[in-house]
Design a protein around this motif. Sequence first.
Motif, PDB file in Angstrom:
ATOM      1  N   ILE A  77       9.735   1.875 -12.470  1.00 36.81           N
ATOM      2  CA  ILE A  77       8.701   2.850 -12.809  1.00 36.81           C
ATOM      3  C   ILE A  77       7.357   2.243 -12.434  1.00 36.81           C
ATOM      4  O   ILE A  77       6.993   1.181 -12.958  1.00 36.81           O
ATOM      5  CB  ILE A  77       8.702   3.196 -14.315  1.00 36.81           C
ATOM      6  CG1 ILE A  77      10.107   3.567 -14.797  1.00 36.81           C
ATOM      7  CG2 ILE A  77       7.684   4.295 -14.606  1.00 36.81           C
ATOM      8  CD1 ILE A  77      10.668   4.818 -14.198  1.00 36.81           C
ATOM      9  N   ASP A  78       6.652   2.865 -11.516  1.00 35.96           N
ATOM     10  CA  ASP A  78       5.371   2.320 -11.040  1.00 35.96           C
ATOM     11  C   ASP A  78       5.518   0.871 -10.579  1.00 35.96           C
ATOM     12  O   ASP A  78       4.664   0.013 -10.873  1.00 35.96           O
ATOM     13  CB  ASP A  78       4.297   2.418 -12.128  1.00 35.96           C
ATOM     14  CG  ASP A  78       3.773   3.838 -12.299  1.00 35.96           C
ATOM     15  OD1 ASP A  78       3.933   4.633 -11.355  1.00 35.96           O
ATOM     16  OD2 ASP A  78       3.219   4.145 -13.366  1.00 35.96           O
ATOM     17  N   GLY A  79       6.612   0.579  -9.885  1.00 37.96           N
ATOM     18  CA  GLY A  79       6.820  -0.748  -9.325  1.00 37.96           C
ATOM     19  C   GLY A  79       7.275  -1.807 -10.307  1.00 37.96           C
ATOM     20  O   GLY A  79       7.368  -2.987  -9.960  1.00 37.96           O
ATOM     21  N   ILE A 104       0.831  -1.209   0.000  1.00 39.56           N
ATOM     22  CA  ILE A 104       0.000   0.000   0.000  1.00 39.56           C
ATOM     23  C   ILE A 104       0.859   1.249   0.000  1.00 39.56           C
ATOM     24  O   ILE A 104       0.598   2.212  -0.717  1.00 39.56           O
ATOM     25  CB  ILE A 104      -0.946   0.001   1.221  1.00 39.56           C
ATOM     26  CG1 ILE A 104      -1.945  -1.148   1.110  1.00 39.56           C
ATOM     27  CG2 ILE A 104      -1.675   1.332   1.334  1.00 39.56           C
ATOM     28  CD1 ILE A 104      -2.852  -1.302   2.317  1.00 39.56           C
ATOM     29  N   GLU A 105       1.950   1.239   0.806  1.00 44.43           N
ATOM     30  CA  GLU A 105       2.793   2.432   0.898  1.00 44.43           C
ATOM     31  C   GLU A 105       3.575   2.686  -0.383  1.00 44.43           C
ATOM     32  O   GLU A 105       4.114   3.762  -0.589  1.00 44.43           O
ATOM     33  CB  GLU A 105       3.760   2.316   2.084  1.00 44.43           C
ATOM     34  CG  GLU A 105       4.738   1.137   1.998  1.00 44.43           C
ATOM     35  CD  GLU A 105       4.212  -0.091   2.733  1.00 44.43           C
ATOM     36  OE1 GLU A 105       5.044  -0.893   3.185  1.00 44.43           O
ATOM     37  OE2 GLU A 105       2.982  -0.225   2.870  1.00 44.43           O
ATOM     38  N   ASP A 106       3.672   1.665  -1.275  1.00 44.95           N
ATOM     39  CA  ASP A 106       4.399   1.815  -2.530  1.00 44.95           C
ATOM     40  C   ASP A 106       3.542   2.405  -3.647  1.00 44.95           C
ATOM     41  O   ASP A 106       4.066   2.743  -4.708  1.00 44.95           O
ATOM     42  CB  ASP A 106       4.947   0.461  -2.990  1.00 44.95           C
ATOM     43  CG  ASP A 106       6.087  -0.030  -2.104  1.00 44.95           C
ATOM     44  OD1 ASP A 106       6.635   0.799  -1.367  1.00 44.95           O
ATOM     45  OD2 ASP A 106       6.408  -1.226  -2.151  1.00 44.95           O
ATOM     46  N   LYS A 107       2.238   2.517  -3.429  1.00 47.39           N
ATOM     47  CA  LYS A 107       1.345   2.976  -4.488  1.00 47.39           C
ATOM     48  C   LYS A 107       1.634   4.407  -4.921  1.00 47.39           C
ATOM     49  O   LYS A 107       1.321   4.799  -6.036  1.00 47.39           O
ATOM     50  CB  LYS A 107      -0.116   2.849  -4.039  1.00 47.39           C
ATOM     51  CG  LYS A 107      -0.611   1.417  -4.013  1.00 47.39           C
ATOM     52  CD  LYS A 107      -2.098   1.356  -3.720  1.00 47.39           C
ATOM     53  CE  LYS A 107      -2.603  -0.091  -3.789  1.00 47.39           C
ATOM     54  NZ  LYS A 107      -4.060  -0.159  -3.518  1.00 47.39           N
ATOM     55  N   HIS A 108       2.203   5.195  -4.018  1.00 51.22           N
ATOM     56  CA  HIS A 108       2.483   6.591  -4.344  1.00 51.22           C
ATOM     57  C   HIS A 108       3.873   6.778  -4.932  1.00 51.22           C
ATOM     58  O   HIS A 108       4.229   7.877  -5.333  1.00 51.22           O
ATOM     59  CB  HIS A 108       2.321   7.463  -3.105  1.00 51.22           C
ATOM     60  CG  HIS A 108       0.936   7.440  -2.526  1.00 51.22           C
ATOM     61  ND1 HIS A 108      -0.150   7.953  -3.210  1.00 51.22           N
ATOM     62  CD2 HIS A 108       0.453   6.972  -1.346  1.00 51.22           C
ATOM     63  CE1 HIS A 108      -1.244   7.795  -2.468  1.00 51.22           C
ATOM     64  NE2 HIS A 108      -0.902   7.203  -1.349  1.00 51.22           N
ATOM     65  N   ILE A 109       4.679   5.714  -4.981  1.00 47.97           N
ATOM     66  CA  ILE A 109       6.035   5.820  -5.508  1.00 47.97           C
ATOM     67  C   ILE A 109       6.004   5.742  -7.034  1.00 47.97           C
ATOM     68  O   ILE A 109       5.550   4.764  -7.615  1.00 47.97           O
ATOM     69  CB  ILE A 109       6.949   4.704  -4.948  1.00 47.97           C
ATOM     70  CG1 ILE A 109       7.052   4.819  -3.428  1.00 47.97           C
ATOM     71  CG2 ILE A 109       8.335   4.786  -5.579  1.00 47.97           C
ATOM     72  CD1 ILE A 109       7.819   3.682  -2.777  1.00 47.97           C
TER      73      ILE A 109
END
Length: 260
Positions: A68-70, A3-8
């Motif tokens: 890029i976007d995970g 969840i915390e990676d969604k903004h990366i």
Amino acid sequence: MKIEDKHIALKVNELSIGYKSISICDAIDFKLNKGELAAVVGVNGIGKSTLLRTLGNFQPYLSGSIEIDGKEIQEYSSNVLATKISVVLTEPIASKNMTIKELVTLGRQPYTNWIGSIDAIDKEKIEASLEKLELSELQDKKCFELSDGQLQRVMIARALAQDTDIILLDEPTTHLDLYHKVQILKLLKNIAHTTQKTVLFTSHEIEMAIQLCDKTLILDGQKNPFGQPCELIQNKAFEKLFPTDTVAFDSSTGSFRIQK
């Protein structure tokens, strides 16, 4: 994805950059969230432009990873990557005989069909970009008629029309006077914060980056500190950039002083 990676939007881990097998800079680690403005600063020749070109997939990296976007950058096709990252380099444009609108329209190439025709969505993105950069009234002007500051705004408008999550710019304030340097950087900050795009640029304008950026990466060829400018000041990261007998950093003002 956590969840915390969604903004990366962009994540770089243990990156080594250079040419062929020759490394220029190693151990580059940072991550940027959506809607952040960030600068890459450092002395001449440390690898700022090389890093930007590597992030834009213009040249391969030696080791490490870029996400890029995970998703690892190498997993994207060139066409899909062009919808994720737009790049403004320092190279001169191919033809200054184009009008402003024609140049900005080139930003829609990743989305157009095989004959390059544009649809209503493309036109909407182009018009919005021209308006955002205050170029609507000048759109029929030829690029050779523009000042350096105006041409830089056109290049940013083209990147904005490309409608990518990430915008990379190499030295966007080069050859501009103080007023136009500030104008461009404030414009980039506004774009990042109002459109939730991630904007990363290389710069020699360290004091401006300190005042305007959300995050800063200092390339020093060793630890390459990254964080909020206030954190970097607190950790004395800027004080190690230049020989202290020539230039000293004043942490109380966030500026450099010439040692007389």
